[in-house]
Design a protein around this motif. Structure first.
Motif, PDB file in Angstrom:
ATOM      1  N   ASP A 242       4.453  10.126  -7.037  1.00  0.00           N
ATOM      2  CA  ASP A 242       5.444  10.312  -8.099  1.00  0.00           C
ATOM      3  C   ASP A 242       4.788  10.769  -9.398  1.00  0.00           C
ATOM      4  O   ASP A 242       5.313  11.630 -10.102  1.00  0.00           O
ATOM      5  N   ARG A 243       3.646  10.178  -9.718  1.00  0.00           N
ATOM      6  CA  ARG A 243       2.927  10.593 -10.941  1.00  0.00           C
ATOM      7  C   ARG A 243       2.470  12.037 -10.831  1.00  0.00           C
ATOM      8  O   ARG A 243       2.571  12.816 -11.785  1.00  0.00           O
ATOM      9  N   ALA A 244       1.961  12.424  -9.656  1.00  0.00           N
ATOM     10  CA  ALA A 244       1.509  13.808  -9.458  1.00  0.00           C
ATOM     11  C   ALA A 244       2.683  14.774  -9.572  1.00  0.00           C
ATOM     12  O   ALA A 244       2.574  15.836 -10.204  1.00  0.00           O
ATOM     13  N   THR A 245       3.816  14.415  -8.987  1.00  0.00           N
ATOM     14  CA  THR A 245       5.006  15.261  -9.068  1.00  0.00           C
ATOM     15  C   THR A 245       5.471  15.395 -10.510  1.00  0.00           C
ATOM     16  O   THR A 245       5.825  16.490 -10.960  1.00  0.00           O
ATOM     17  N   ALA A 246       5.442  14.307 -11.253  1.00  0.00           N
ATOM     18  CA  ALA A 246       5.847  14.356 -12.663  1.00  0.00           C
ATOM     19  C   ALA A 246       4.904  15.245 -13.463  1.00  0.00           C
ATOM     20  O   ALA A 246       5.343  16.011 -14.333  1.00  0.00           O
ATOM     21  N   THR A 247       3.621  15.177 -13.170  1.00  0.00           N
ATOM     22  CA  THR A 247       2.649  16.016 -13.869  1.00  0.00           C
ATOM     23  C   THR A 247       2.893  17.492 -13.575  1.00  0.00           C
ATOM     24  O   THR A 247       2.867  18.331 -14.489  1.00  0.00           O
TER      25      THR A 247
ATOM     26  N   PRO B  70       0.823  -1.223   0.000  1.00  0.00           N
ATOM     27  CA  PRO B  70       0.000   0.000   0.000  1.00  0.00           C
ATOM     28  C   PRO B  70       0.855   1.269   0.000  1.00  0.00           C
ATOM     29  O   PRO B  70       0.514   2.248  -0.664  1.00  0.00           O
ATOM     30  N   LEU B  71       1.948   1.256   0.719  1.00  0.00           N
ATOM     31  CA  LEU B  71       2.833   2.412   0.733  1.00  0.00           C
ATOM     32  C   LEU B  71       3.449   2.625  -0.645  1.00  0.00           C
ATOM     33  O   LEU B  71       3.552   3.758  -1.126  1.00  0.00           O
ATOM     34  N   GLY B  72       3.824   1.551  -1.300  1.00  0.00           N
ATOM     35  CA  GLY B  72       4.374   1.656  -2.647  1.00  0.00           C
ATOM     36  C   GLY B  72       3.367   2.243  -3.620  1.00  0.00           C
ATOM     37  O   GLY B  72       3.722   3.068  -4.471  1.00  0.00           O
ATOM     38  N   ASP B  73       2.108   1.838  -3.495  1.00  0.00           N
ATOM     39  CA  ASP B  73       1.062   2.384  -4.363  1.00  0.00           C
ATOM     40  C   ASP B  73       0.883   3.884  -4.123  1.00  0.00           C
ATOM     41  O   ASP B  73       0.746   4.662  -5.069  1.00  0.00           O
TER      42      ASP B  73
END
Length: 108
Positions: A41-46, A32-35
């Motif tokens: 990470d996706r939000a930061t990349a966006t 769950p922590l990895g998810d």
């Protein structure tokens, strides 16, 4: 002497199996922590992609601001003041947290 080597090899095998089981358990427990981290990470990349786009196309931002000023100058002025005060409050809070040692900063 040969018996000792055999016992050591058996013990080594048991330890390796125990370590393997612990790694599998840890991987299951941390899923769950990895998810959540993957989502962050996706939000930061966006955000970084958006920031890069805005830096490469400042005319779009300037056009948007110009339209807001022409359409609703009072509203733009009001939000500009709010933004300025929020920025100042954030700076003050950050400085105080740094002074108290609760935030990593340049001060000891």
């Amino acid at each position: 002497m040969n018996q000792e080597l055999i016992e050591l090899a058996i013990e080594r095998g048991r330890l390796i199996e125990r370590i393997s089981n612990q790694r599998q358990l840890l991987a299951r427990e941390l899923q769950p922590l990895g998810d959540a981290l993957q989502t962050a990470d996706r939000a930061t990349a966006t955000v970084r992609t958006g920031t890069t786009y805005v830096k490469q196309h400042p005319e779009i931002v300037a056009l948007g601001i110009a339209v807001l000023i022409v359409v609703k100058p009072a509203r733009v002025w009001r939000w500009s003041k709010r933004g300025y005060f929020a920025w100042r409050a954030f700076g003050t809070l950050r400085r105080q947290l740094t002074d108290l040692g609760l935030l990593a900063g340049q001060r000891p």
